[in-house]
Design a protein around this motif. Sequence first.
Motif, mmCIF file in Angstrom:
data_model
loop_
_atom_site.group_PDB
_atom_site.id
_atom_site.type_symbol
_atom_site.label_atom_id
_atom_site.label_comp_id
_atom_site.label_asym_id
_atom_site.label_seq_id
_atom_site.Cartn_x
_atom_site.Cartn_y
_atom_site.Cartn_z
ATOM 1 N N LEU A 55 0.824 -1.201 0.000
ATOM 2 C CA LEU A 55 0.000 0.000 0.000
ATOM 3 C C LEU A 55 0.862 1.257 0.000
ATOM 4 O O LEU A 55 0.578 2.228 -0.716
ATOM 5 C CB LEU A 55 -0.931 -0.019 1.214
ATOM 6 N N PHE A 56 1.932 1.243 0.779
ATOM 7 C CA PHE A 56 2.831 2.398 0.823
ATOM 8 C C PHE A 56 3.493 2.617 -0.537
ATOM 9 O O PHE A 56 3.618 3.756 -1.008
ATOM 10 C CB PHE A 56 3.886 2.181 1.902
ATOM 11 N N GLN A 57 3.907 1.539 -1.189
ATOM 12 C CA GLN A 57 4.527 1.661 -2.505
ATOM 13 C C GLN A 57 3.529 2.194 -3.525
ATOM 14 O O GLN A 57 3.888 2.991 -4.406
ATOM 15 C CB GLN A 57 5.070 0.301 -2.951
ATOM 16 N N ALA A 58 2.276 1.769 -3.414
ATOM 17 C CA ALA A 58 1.247 2.266 -4.336
ATOM 18 C C ALA A 58 1.025 3.760 -4.154
ATOM 19 O O ALA A 58 0.809 4.496 -5.130
ATOM 20 C CB ALA A 58 -0.051 1.500 -4.116
ATOM 21 N N MET A 59 1.073 4.233 -2.920
ATOM 22 C CA MET A 59 0.924 5.672 -2.675
ATOM 23 C C MET A 59 2.013 6.466 -3.383
ATOM 24 O O MET A 59 1.772 7.570 -3.889
ATOM 25 C CB MET A 59 0.977 5.955 -1.170
ATOM 26 N N ARG A 60 3.210 5.913 -3.413
ATOM 27 C CA ARG A 60 4.308 6.609 -4.081
ATOM 28 C C ARG A 60 4.176 6.553 -5.602
ATOM 29 O O ARG A 60 4.736 7.389 -6.309
ATOM 30 C CB ARG A 60 5.639 5.986 -3.667
ATOM 31 N N THR A 61 3.467 5.552 -6.085
ATOM 32 C CA THR A 61 3.338 5.386 -7.534
ATOM 33 C C THR A 61 2.273 6.305 -8.118
ATOM 34 O O THR A 61 2.462 6.894 -9.190
ATOM 35 C CB THR A 61 2.993 3.921 -7.858
ATOM 36 N N VAL A 62 1.156 6.433 -7.426
ATOM 37 C CA VAL A 62 0.032 7.234 -7.925
ATOM 38 C C VAL A 62 0.328 8.718 -7.704
ATOM 39 O O VAL A 62 0.748 9.110 -6.606
ATOM 40 C CB VAL A 62 -1.272 6.829 -7.209
ATOM 41 N N PRO A 63 0.131 9.562 -8.705
ATOM 42 C CA PRO A 63 0.372 11.008 -8.527
ATOM 43 C C PRO A 63 -0.474 11.577 -7.390
ATOM 44 O O PRO A 63 -1.620 11.165 -7.173
ATOM 45 C CB PRO A 63 -0.030 11.606 -9.884
ATOM 46 N N LEU A 64 0.100 12.524 -6.670
ATOM 47 C CA LEU A 64 -0.593 13.120 -5.531
ATOM 48 C C LEU A 64 -1.797 13.933 -5.999
ATOM 49 O O LEU A 64 -1.737 14.622 -7.026
ATOM 50 C CB LEU A 64 0.366 14.013 -4.739
ATOM 51 N N PRO A 65 -2.892 13.881 -5.241
ATOM 52 C CA PRO A 65 -4.090 14.640 -5.634
ATOM 53 C C PRO A 65 -4.012 16.086 -5.155
ATOM 54 O O PRO A 65 -3.148 16.457 -4.359
ATOM 55 C CB PRO A 65 -5.207 13.885 -4.919
ATOM 56 N N ASP A 66 -4.936 16.878 -5.633
ATOM 57 C CA ASP A 66 -5.069 18.239 -5.129
ATOM 58 C C ASP A 66 -5.627 18.170 -3.707
ATOM 59 O O ASP A 66 -6.620 17.471 -3.460
ATOM 60 C CB ASP A 66 -6.023 19.037 -6.015
ATOM 61 N N PRO A 67 -4.992 18.835 -2.732
ATOM 62 C CA PRO A 67 -5.446 18.720 -1.337
ATOM 63 C C PRO A 67 -6.914 19.069 -1.138
ATOM 64 O O PRO A 67 -7.622 18.390 -0.385
ATOM 65 C CB PRO A 67 -4.527 19.689 -0.584
ATOM 66 N N GLU A 68 -7.397 20.113 -1.801
ATOM 67 C CA GLU A 68 -8.792 20.510 -1.615
ATOM 68 C C GLU A 68 -9.734 19.482 -2.225
ATOM 69 O O GLU A 68 -10.747 19.111 -1.622
ATOM 70 C CB GLU A 68 -9.021 21.886 -2.250
ATOM 71 N N ALA A 69 -9.399 18.995 -3.423
ATOM 72 C CA ALA A 69 -10.267 18.015 -4.075
ATOM 73 C C ALA A 69 -10.263 16.686 -3.329
ATOM 74 O O ALA A 69 -11.271 15.971 -3.309
ATOM 75 C CB ALA A 69 -9.819 17.818 -5.519
ATOM 76 N N HIS A 70 -9.137 16.354 -2.690
ATOM 77 C CA HIS A 70 -9.025 15.063 -2.010
ATOM 78 C C HIS A 70 -9.966 14.964 -0.807
ATOM 79 O O HIS A 70 -10.361 13.859 -0.417
ATOM 80 C CB HIS A 70 -7.573 14.853 -1.557
ATOM 81 N N ARG A 71 -10.332 16.088 -0.245
ATOM 82 C CA ARG A 71 -11.202 16.061 0.936
ATOM 83 C C ARG A 71 -12.590 15.520 0.622
ATOM 84 O O ARG A 71 -13.249 14.947 1.493
ATOM 85 C CB ARG A 71 -11.314 17.466 1.519
ATOM 86 N N SER A 72 -13.024 15.673 -0.607
ATOM 87 C CA SER A 72 -14.380 15.239 -0.959
ATOM 88 C C SER A 72 -14.420 14.202 -2.070
ATOM 89 O O SER A 72 -15.473 13.614 -2.325
ATOM 90 C CB SER A 72 -15.216 16.460 -1.390
ATOM 91 N N ASP A 73 -13.282 13.956 -2.714
ATOM 92 C CA ASP A 73 -13.253 13.033 -3.847
ATOM 93 C C ASP A 73 -12.382 11.825 -3.503
ATOM 94 O O ASP A 73 -11.191 11.978 -3.224
ATOM 95 C CB ASP A 73 -12.695 13.747 -5.079
#
Length: 367
Positions: A55-73
């Motif tokens: 799971l940690f490796q997958a987090m590093r692979t996927v591009p980071l989301p926009d902080p504001e959009a991540h709160r609801s999406d």
Amino acid sequence: MPHSTDPYEDDLPSPQPVHYAEQSLLGALLLEPHRLPDIRVLEADQFSNHTHGALFQAMRTVPLPDPEAHRSDPAWLNAVLDAARPQAPGLTISYLHTLVQVCQWPQHAPTYARMIQSDHARRTLLIRAQRLAQTAADAALPNRAVATLGQADALAQFLDTLAGQFTPHPGSLPRTVLPKQPTARSSEEALDEERILLSTATAHPAALKGMRWLQPDDFTRSLHAALWQCLTSLVHRAEPVDPVTVLWEAQHRGLLAGDLAAGDLMALVTAPVGSAEYWGERILQRALLTRACDVATRVAAYAEDPANTPHQLINGSRRALADLTALRTRWQRSTAPTPPTAPRAPRSPAVARAGPPPRATTTRALR
């Protein structure tokens, strides 16, 4: 009924503290992915739980989301789940939500990462200590002493790497109570080699002058160690060495006070075979391997104690390895090839130096 915090709870024993540190770190990163760049020193293989590492490796692979959009999406969570599932098929979206609920302090993510690193260092140190012990005990290896010292070097290099990763605390030593070493039972082969050495050294005492690398502590039986001291003392005092003089020296050292009869001691040193250097090297190598096993046992005991901090593990393990260094130096001295003596080149006859040129006789001088 409380909700399970582990996707494989039925297959795992009771979780260790590092398990909760891993859950808290992953929950913090799922909740606030922008903290991922602050966890650069941590690697996926340092997690004790394979699913957590995937799971940690997958987090590093996927591009980071926009902080504001991540709160609801939840798009980023779904993308991370899809990236992790090939390595962790049992991972579910519900467990990701559980991780988010577990973490109440996302700002502590760097601290959780250091906890995971510390536990990984302890587990890795235990594995390396076990390798050292297994190599030293593997009689099938063609050159067991060299292979054992190679494992000791690898362990020392790993400790150097750890020392650069964790803040040092000078004077910090493990508080682990070391297990008592069981009384070693000398094999008949080891005893025979020691008896042959004593007999051969009695017959050829001149060899002892070049065998200072062998010490009484290298023998497996105290009587043999004491007789070796008798021999080296006689040679040091430049006194004659034969079974009778060895017997006399042994008597002065109190070796005949027990059940050992004079005739038995005489028989012990009257059957020479081969060269003393050969048997001495065999005895020293056996002592080296025994010491390596003892060192591995100490390091493993430190690593198995979760109360020890990384720096305590480093200091304690280095001290244990230092006990092997002195014996290693003597073993290398015993096995080092004797440098060939270069023949002296014949001295060329001295060449007469040219004297000053004769003084020219002038016409005036002749007159």
